[in-house]
Design a protein around this motif. Sequence first.
Motif, PDB file in Angstrom:
ATOM      1  N   ASP A 425       0.842  -1.198   0.000  1.00 12.52           N
ATOM      2  CA  ASP A 425       0.000   0.000   0.000  1.00 12.52           C
ATOM      3  C   ASP A 425       0.877   1.249   0.000  1.00 12.52           C
ATOM      4  O   ASP A 425       1.656   1.474   0.933  1.00 12.52           O
ATOM      5  N   GLU A 426       0.736   2.071  -1.042  1.00 11.95           N
ATOM      6  CA  GLU A 426       1.551   3.279  -1.160  1.00 11.95           C
ATOM      7  C   GLU A 426       1.254   4.272  -0.037  1.00 11.95           C
ATOM      8  O   GLU A 426       2.143   5.011   0.405  1.00 11.95           O
ATOM      9  N   GLU A 427       0.021   4.321   0.446  1.00 10.30           N
ATOM     10  CA  GLU A 427      -0.329   5.280   1.505  1.00 10.30           C
ATOM     11  C   GLU A 427       0.387   4.956   2.814  1.00 10.30           C
ATOM     12  O   GLU A 427       0.678   5.865   3.599  1.00 10.30           O
ATOM     13  N   ARG A 428       0.674   3.702   3.051  1.00  9.73           N
ATOM     14  CA  ARG A 428       1.434   3.327   4.250  1.00  9.73           C
ATOM     15  C   ARG A 428       2.929   3.296   3.975  1.00  9.73           C
ATOM     16  O   ARG A 428       3.738   3.585   4.854  1.00  9.73           O
ATOM     17  N   LEU A 429       3.276   2.933   2.773  1.00 10.60           N
ATOM     18  CA  LEU A 429       4.692   2.778   2.441  1.00 10.60           C
ATOM     19  C   LEU A 429       5.415   4.116   2.404  1.00 10.60           C
ATOM     20  O   LEU A 429       6.555   4.229   2.871  1.00 10.60           O
ATOM     21  N   GLY A 430       4.756   5.155   1.871  1.00 10.77           N
ATOM     22  CA  GLY A 430       5.399   6.462   1.744  1.00 10.77           C
ATOM     23  C   GLY A 430       5.830   7.056   3.063  1.00 10.77           C
ATOM     24  O   GLY A 430       7.024   7.375   3.255  1.00 10.77           O
ATOM     25  N   PRO A 431       4.918   7.237   4.051  1.00 11.52           N
ATOM     26  CA  PRO A 431       5.322   7.792   5.352  1.00 11.52           C
ATOM     27  C   PRO A 431       6.360   6.941   6.070  1.00 11.52           C
ATOM     28  O   PRO A 431       7.279   7.468   6.706  1.00 11.52           O
ATOM     29  N   TRP A 432       6.240   5.622   5.954  1.00 11.03           N
ATOM     30  CA  TRP A 432       7.226   4.750   6.615  1.00 11.03           C
ATOM     31  C   TRP A 432       8.610   4.940   6.009  1.00 11.03           C
ATOM     32  O   TRP A 432       9.614   5.030   6.724  1.00 11.03           O
TER      33      TRP A 432
END
Length: 612
Positions: A425-432
């Motif tokens: 999931d890009e929405e979780r991957l980006g901030p991490w």
Amino acid sequence: MTPPPARRRRGAAPERSYPRRGSVRRAQMITTYGVGSLVAVDNESFMVSGIDSWNVSEAPTIHEHRLARVLGVKSFRLPPASDDTSKDGVRVRRFPLWHSCPDCNALQHVRGFNSPPGKNECGNCDEELVPSRFVMACAQGHIDDFPYWKWAHRSNRQEGDSGFCGGEMRLRTSGKTASLRSILISCTCGIPEVSMEGALRRQALSGLKVFCSGRRPWLKDAPTEHCSETPRGLQRGSSVAWQPIVKTALSIPPWSDGLAARLEPYWQDLRELGADRDGVKIYLKALTMKETYEFSVDKVVALLEAENHEDVAPEEEQSTDHAYVALRKQEYERLSEGKPESESDHEEQFICEPPRSSTSPLAPYGVTGPMLVKRLREVRALKSFSRVDTPDTHADVHEAPLSLAPMDWLPAMEVQGEGVFLRLDEERLGPWARSAAVAARVERMRNNHLRMLRERAQDAQLVPESPASPRMVLLHTLAHALINEWSLDGGYPAASLRERLYADDTMAGMLICTATSDSAGSLGGLVAQGEPDRLEPALRSALTRAQWCSADPLCVESRASGVGGINLAACHACVLLPETSCEHNNGLLDRALLIGTPEDPSIGFFREALQL
């Protein structure tokens, strides 16, 4: 395999066929015993000759349009597979040429032994000769016999002496140890006996005034090249004496239904017609009179449009490296989009569907868009090879050619199998990925990798970029953890599964597919592992297993591990795989990015899922 024919006298009858010197599997001609490699057959040693000397009249042709365009060839060929009565086969040449006799201990060129015709024996002792255990090679791909005379006389000649001593070399083994110290070289000129200890050090030959001969014995009639590289002593069977450079591609629509292979002989004519639909229609109508196959105008036009779309890629994507990236992006798009079985015919080589059940159990793990690749074809082509320097995906190594003159084909193999495609999931991957702790940990790996690449690079100005990034290391380590889990739970040998990573700013996915074409190939077992009701327990088990390694706390607290220190928390007890299953030679791995560390659990991408 067949060696080149011996020179015959004028008037002698030509040989009808060459003698057989052993056999290897077709797949080994791409990965293990390709052009330029050394093959041990009984008590003899041979080097596989260039593809311009192969007899491939009976070898099947493999078509993979996308990969062929990138490599600059028209097609690929399976290595010949012939029986005892066929003249088809791969040529080999005797190498190394220096041999020793186990009885009289003579060490010299094979011609000096006066062997009986057709035999590799000492003319005096009737004992089978032993090929030299050592060779010398350089990073430019050149290879030659080890300079035994200079090594034995390196410190045993008086100052001012020049030329050869005229003595005869001797080689014997003391048997006291298994090290090189027990291999002793002497000469009848009276010099003290010396051992081979230290002969394989990187700079061992630099002080002996030994220069690279520029020889390329795998290429027939190849002239010697001027080479300024310092050669290095190697054992004949060393892994760095020959390293294949293999390029791969998946068959994806619109090139995966067999139509492109049928049109290959006529493709150049069709390309000249371009967007002229009426012209294509007339050409295909005339073609049906020659081929017993009805060609669809719409499908052929779609192929032409797909190729034209690839031709107008930006200029920066015209280089070879960017072309491989473009191949991966096309595959990522097709894997994400899928191709249902209901819309495919029996010749379709790519079938990719979403799972039948709900994917909601995977949501806590940040895994999205799983796809079941029920039918998959991968082509692996041997582009070239290297010596001394070990190639990896982004290392700057010299690529030795497979033939003296350019050929319009390359040796390749194809694997029909299946796989599971997963995205994060890009929405979780980006901030991490943007968190300071994660970035700092990956930056340490990246700096170590760049240092290793600088050491290997031939030109300091052309050091390639390291692919290390938070999402790449995360996907890579997760793929290893899943392969290990499916190996234990699904009954697959770890070496029969293979990863294919899709990681950059626009991609975050991985494909785990079958890597062999035998019984572990396409039986549906791997696709079944991709169903959410099976995938969720497998993910949890793999991540739970990654929380503890038998080498902890040393493993998880490691500041650097692996070749060049490009790994962190990764060892053979936790996430390392057989190197045939890994795209990066077991490098750029860190299981701490999966589950965190005892000091900082927040760096683990799946830490929250494990707490549920």
